[in-house]
Design an enzyme around this catalytic site. Structure first.
Site, mmCIF file in Angstrom:
data_model
loop_
_atom_site.group_PDB
_atom_site.id
_atom_site.type_symbol
_atom_site.label_atom_id
_atom_site.label_comp_id
_atom_site.label_asym_id
_atom_site.label_seq_id
_atom_site.Cartn_x
_atom_site.Cartn_y
_atom_site.Cartn_z
ATOM 1 N N HIS B 86 41.550 57.960 41.119
ATOM 2 C CA HIS B 86 42.119 59.311 41.101
ATOM 3 C C HIS B 86 41.606 60.192 42.235
ATOM 4 O O HIS B 86 41.854 61.393 42.246
ATOM 5 C CB HIS B 86 41.830 60.009 39.761
ATOM 6 C CG HIS B 86 42.516 59.362 38.592
ATOM 7 N ND1 HIS B 86 42.286 59.724 37.293
ATOM 8 C CD2 HIS B 86 43.412 58.346 38.540
ATOM 9 C CE1 HIS B 86 43.013 58.966 36.495
ATOM 10 N NE2 HIS B 86 43.706 58.119 37.222
ATOM 11 N N ILE B 93 41.574 65.380 44.475
ATOM 12 C CA ILE B 93 41.334 64.783 43.160
ATOM 13 C C ILE B 93 42.562 64.991 42.278
ATOM 14 O O ILE B 93 43.078 66.110 42.181
ATOM 15 C CB ILE B 93 40.121 65.454 42.468
ATOM 16 C CG1 ILE B 93 38.900 65.444 43.396
ATOM 17 C CG2 ILE B 93 39.792 64.769 41.146
ATOM 18 C CD1 ILE B 93 37.800 66.399 42.942
ATOM 19 N N CYS B 94 43.027 63.934 41.654
ATOM 20 C CA CYS B 94 44.147 64.033 40.722
ATOM 21 C C CYS B 94 43.568 64.217 39.324
ATOM 22 O O CYS B 94 43.156 63.264 38.675
ATOM 23 C CB CYS B 94 45.007 62.769 40.806
ATOM 24 S SG CYS B 94 46.401 62.789 39.674
ATOM 25 N N LEU B 95 43.482 65.486 38.890
ATOM 26 C CA LEU B 95 42.860 65.803 37.599
ATOM 27 C C LEU B 95 43.619 66.993 37.021
ATOM 28 O O LEU B 95 43.664 68.059 37.638
ATOM 29 C CB LEU B 95 41.378 66.144 37.833
ATOM 30 C CG LEU B 95 40.507 66.448 36.610
ATOM 31 C CD1 LEU B 95 40.400 65.241 35.693
ATOM 32 C CD2 LEU B 95 39.125 66.899 37.048
#
Lengths: 148, 154
Positions: B86, B93-95
């Protein structure tokens, strides 16, 4: 949040914020000045958030968004308000992280979470969820009407 | 704290509590932050017993004057960007809590804990499958990315 009380007396305006910090700081620095009369008018240009990360002035809103926002203002006004009475359950507004003082204007969400009115109204205009438990405020409000 | 905007006041409070009681492996560069409250650099150690044990990372937080109503812009910076499904090689950041699922009840500390836990649950160090394309085409600001959150397992 020194101007909570001032805001709560001006119904709709209290919900139409977004340029608050600008208004506060500019009036702090300038004090009484010849420009005083024109400043509030500029600052009063309402800014809306049809979705959480979108910011637009009233002139830029589509008709659909205007309806959505009008409905939202109506809904927020149906949420109970009060003044903080020293209740020990809620000590701090988690949005501004400032402790409640007796007499602060607060709003209660259907999930029973409590916030400063100015803080939570600013958030609810972006998203109709409780910041603490993520409970959708509108669904909970409808349920409470049905059961009462 | 006089003369501060509500967002600055909140950031100042968060800074004090992060300096006083930092979560394990997290340290904030307080002297840097005091110069500019709207941009923080945070050091993060990989938790022991995880794939990132012994590594250290730097996180950059950028706040707007609408914080905490607007989420902070959070990216990994510096020479060591964690290799994670991620985390893109440019530090993005993929969050979901950094965009769609942000709440003003979250904080710098909550975001740090979330990122530590995201790293800790990783089972295989690899970049996201679309890393090369994303890094070439993305905006500098990860908040402008239309993220698809579909994998909660890591």
């Amino acid at each position: 949040m020194g101007n909570c009380l001032k805001r709560s007396t001006t119904d709709d305006i209290s919900l139409l914020r977004g340029s608050d910090s600008v208004r506060e700081s500019s009036s702090d620095q300038l004090g009484p000045s010849p420009y005083q009369e024109t400043l509030p008018i500029q600052a009063a240009t309402p800014v809306y958030h049809p979705s959480p990360s979108v910011t637009r002035s009233v002139a830029q809103l589509t008709e659909e968004e205007q309806v959505k926002i009008a409905k939202r203002i109506g809904l927020i006004q149906h949420l109970p308000t009060g003044t903080y009475d020293g209740c020990k359950k809620a000590r701090e507004c988690v949005i501004c992280m400032v402790e409640f003082l007796v007499g602060d204007a607060v709003r209660y969400l259907p999930c029973m979470h409590t916030y400063h009115m100015a803080c939570i109204d600013d958030w609810l205009m972006r998203s109709l969820t409780c910041p603490s438990c993520m409970e959708p405020v509108d669904a909970a409000l409808l349920t409470s009407y049905e059961t009462n | 704290m006089a003369g501060m905007s509500p967002s600055e006041r909140r950031l100042q409070k968060e800074l004090m509590s992060l300096v006083k009681e930092p979560p394990p492996g997290v340290t904030v560069h307080a002297d840097l932050v005091e110069k500019n409250l709207l941009q923080w650099i945070i050091n993060m150690e990989g938790a022991s017993g995880t794939l990132y044990e012994g590594e250290s990372f730097q996180l950059q937080f950028k706040f707007s004057n609408k914080y905490p109503f607007d989420s902070p812009e959070v990216t990994f910076v510096g020479s060591n960007i964690p290799v994670h499904p991620h985390v893109y090689s440019n530090g993005h950041i993929c969050l979901s809590i950094l965009t769609d699922d942000w709440s003003p009840a979250l904080s710098v500390q909550a975001v740090c804990l979330s990122i530590v836990s995201m790293l800790s649950s990783c089972k295989e160090k690899k970049r996201p499958p679309d890393n090369a394309f994303y890094v070439k085409t993305c905006s500098k600001n990860p908040k402008k990315t239309k993220w698809w959150y579909h994998d909660d397992s890591v």
